[in-house]
Design a protein around this motif. Sequence first.
Motif, PDB file in Angstrom:
ATOM      1  N   GLY A 136      33.167  -8.771 -19.215  1.00  0.00           N
ATOM      2  CA  GLY A 136      33.589  -8.615 -17.830  1.00  0.00           C
ATOM      3  C   GLY A 136      34.163  -7.263 -17.470  1.00  0.00           C
ATOM      4  N   PHE A 137      34.188  -6.307 -18.364  1.00  0.00           N
ATOM      5  CA  PHE A 137      34.688  -4.977 -18.039  1.00  0.00           C
ATOM      6  C   PHE A 137      33.706  -4.253 -17.115  1.00  0.00           C
ATOM      7  CE2 PHE A 137      37.198  -5.798 -21.802  1.00  0.00           C
ATOM      8  CZ  PHE A 137      38.399  -5.146 -21.558  1.00  0.00           C
ATOM      9  N   ARG A 138      34.259  -3.472 -16.190  1.00  0.00           N
ATOM     10  CA  ARG A 138      33.442  -2.618 -15.324  1.00  0.00           C
ATOM     11  C   ARG A 138      33.353  -1.246 -15.986  1.00  0.00           C
ATOM     12  NH1 ARG A 138      37.035  -2.345 -10.699  1.00  0.00           N
ATOM     13  NH2 ARG A 138      35.515  -0.828  -9.914  1.00  0.00           N
TER      14      ARG A 138
ATOM     15  N   PRO B 116      19.385  -5.148 -21.805  1.00  0.00           N
ATOM     16  CA  PRO B 116      20.100  -4.700 -20.604  1.00  0.00           C
ATOM     17  C   PRO B 116      21.608  -4.718 -20.795  1.00  0.00           C
ATOM     18  CG  PRO B 116      19.397  -6.969 -20.347  1.00  0.00           C
ATOM     19  CD  PRO B 116      18.800  -6.492 -21.652  1.00  0.00           C
ATOM     20  N   ILE B 117      22.281  -3.819 -20.086  1.00  0.00           N
ATOM     21  CA  ILE B 117      23.742  -3.741 -20.098  1.00  0.00           C
ATOM     22  C   ILE B 117      24.211  -3.852 -18.652  1.00  0.00           C
ATOM     23  CG2 ILE B 117      25.758  -2.324 -20.660  1.00  0.00           C
ATOM     24  CD1 ILE B 117      24.004  -1.008 -22.850  1.00  0.00           C
ATOM     25  N   ASP B 118      24.992  -4.874 -18.351  1.00  0.00           N
ATOM     26  CA  ASP B 118      25.439  -5.135 -16.984  1.00  0.00           C
ATOM     27  C   ASP B 118      26.760  -4.426 -16.701  1.00  0.00           C
ATOM     28  OD1 ASP B 118      23.228  -6.853 -16.615  1.00  0.00           O
ATOM     29  OD2 ASP B 118      24.332  -8.525 -17.536  1.00  0.00           O
ATOM     30  N   ASN B 119      27.186  -4.538 -15.445  1.00  0.00           N
ATOM     31  CA  ASN B 119      28.488  -3.988 -15.008  1.00  0.00           C
ATOM     32  C   ASN B 119      28.612  -2.498 -15.315  1.00  0.00           C
ATOM     33  OD1 ASN B 119      29.445  -6.596 -14.201  1.00  0.00           O
ATOM     34  ND2 ASN B 119      29.863  -7.048 -16.361  1.00  0.00           N
ATOM     35  N   LEU B 120      27.510  -1.757 -15.155  1.00  0.00           N
ATOM     36  CA  LEU B 120      27.487  -0.348 -15.548  1.00  0.00           C
ATOM     37  C   LEU B 120      26.923   0.504 -14.421  1.00  0.00           C
ATOM     38  CD1 LEU B 120      27.638   1.890 -17.781  1.00  0.00           C
ATOM     39  CD2 LEU B 120      25.280   1.254 -18.380  1.00  0.00           C
ATOM     40  N   ARG B 121      27.590   1.624 -14.175  1.00  0.00           N
ATOM     41  CA  ARG B 121      27.051   2.584 -13.212  1.00  0.00           C
ATOM     42  C   ARG B 121      27.098   3.993 -13.806  1.00  0.00           C
ATOM     43  NH1 ARG B 121      30.503   5.937 -10.412  1.00  0.00           N
ATOM     44  NH2 ARG B 121      32.736   5.475 -10.564  1.00  0.00           N
ATOM     45  N   ARG B 122      26.343   4.889 -13.190  1.00  0.00           N
ATOM     46  CA  ARG B 122      26.238   6.276 -13.631  1.00  0.00           C
ATOM     47  C   ARG B 122      27.461   7.071 -13.176  1.00  0.00           C
ATOM     48  NH1 ARG B 122      21.268   9.233 -14.356  1.00  0.00           N
ATOM     49  NH2 ARG B 122      21.634  11.502 -14.420  1.00  0.00           N
TER      50      ARG B 122
ATOM     51  N   PRO C 173      39.447   2.689  -9.903  1.00  0.00           N
ATOM     52  CA  PRO C 173      40.462   1.867 -10.563  1.00  0.00           C
ATOM     53  C   PRO C 173      39.824   0.637 -11.209  1.00  0.00           C
ATOM     54  CG  PRO C 173      41.249   2.583  -8.409  1.00  0.00           C
ATOM     55  CD  PRO C 173      39.807   2.983  -8.491  1.00  0.00           C
ATOM     56  N   GLY C 174      40.227   0.363 -12.440  1.00  0.00           N
ATOM     57  CA  GLY C 174      39.704  -0.789 -13.159  1.00  0.00           C
ATOM     58  C   GLY C 174      38.457  -0.507 -13.972  1.00  0.00           C
ATOM     59  N   GLU C 175      37.908   0.711 -13.892  1.00  0.00           N
ATOM     60  CA  GLU C 175      36.707   1.048 -14.647  1.00  0.00           C
ATOM     61  C   GLU C 175      37.049   1.702 -15.987  1.00  0.00           C
ATOM     62  OE1 GLU C 175      33.144   1.814 -11.415  1.00  0.00           O
ATOM     63  OE2 GLU C 175      34.432   3.516 -11.924  1.00  0.00           O
TER      64      GLU C 175
END
Length: 324
Positions: free
Chosen positions: A187-189, A209-215, A222-224
């Motif tokens: 559940g980590f962002r 695939p890896i979820d909850n991930l952005r470039r 906050p929270g990432e």
Amino acid sequence: MSVELRRNGLHLTGTPLSLDAKRKSPLSFVSHGHSDHIARHESTIATAATLRFMAHRLGPVRAPLAVPYRRPFALGPLMLELLPAGHILGSAQLRVIRADGRRIVYTGDLNTAPSLTAEATEVATCDTLVIESTFGHPRYRFPPRPEVLGQVETWLRAQLNRGVTPVLLGYPLGKSQEAMKQLSDRGFRLVAHPSIFEVAELYAELGVPIDNLRRYDGRVEPGEVLFFPPHLVRGGGLAPHWPRATAVLTGWAMDPGGARRYGADVAFPLSDHADFPSLMRYVKDTGATEVITCHGFAEELAQALCDAGTDARPLGKPQQMALF
């Protein structure tokens, strides 16, 4: 026939085949996609995943031969077979079978611990074993991977609760994807440096695939949790993010000053290589009667194997070793 260590890596004499050649070769087996194991060869034998990582880093691969695991094929009088090495996605060991049935295995970089993002290692039974020895010293005994990942998770939550930006340092290919998969499933962002994010996209393309991930675009919300390559830290790449806490994921965390070596606050012993006990156990499981250790602590591992009753020697300066 023999194996010799040349300037560009190991080579099977009497054949056109090199093993993880570091410079352009007529034909090379490439065990995995890390930069110190690839080159622009005239022809390459590897898994499809490794060829994809090579193309990402080097551009189009000339004359690629994508070989599935456990599917033997002929090279002249020899039979070759690729088996999973557990190091990173697509990593492989090479087993060469001579016409008289003698089996020689080259492991490449090896990891025997269960992984979320790499194929499970298979024991490559053989008569002669050429094994990588990165952590082949008795002092390298890693805690169980789930235990280490649990410690990383606890540390991250503590930083987030303090309002601090947590940064995890990991190599762009393999180590980062392993940790990101674990954390995203919990559940980590996550936000990842482009070099790490682009490889994560390749992992998704290859079925992991890896979820909850952005470039990463220069911002960390906050929270990432930020994933960042270690080699860019000292250049000031993290300067915009303060307050922050930095941890490095590496097997070298077992050494004194492991965190300081990477400019991090803390180091966690998460490695994609086998530790000393795992290497010793793997050698025994292969049934090899002759072992040649290479890279890392090759001399120490060879001595430990000899002490345990196995015929072993380190591969030293360029010379011919009678393997066949």
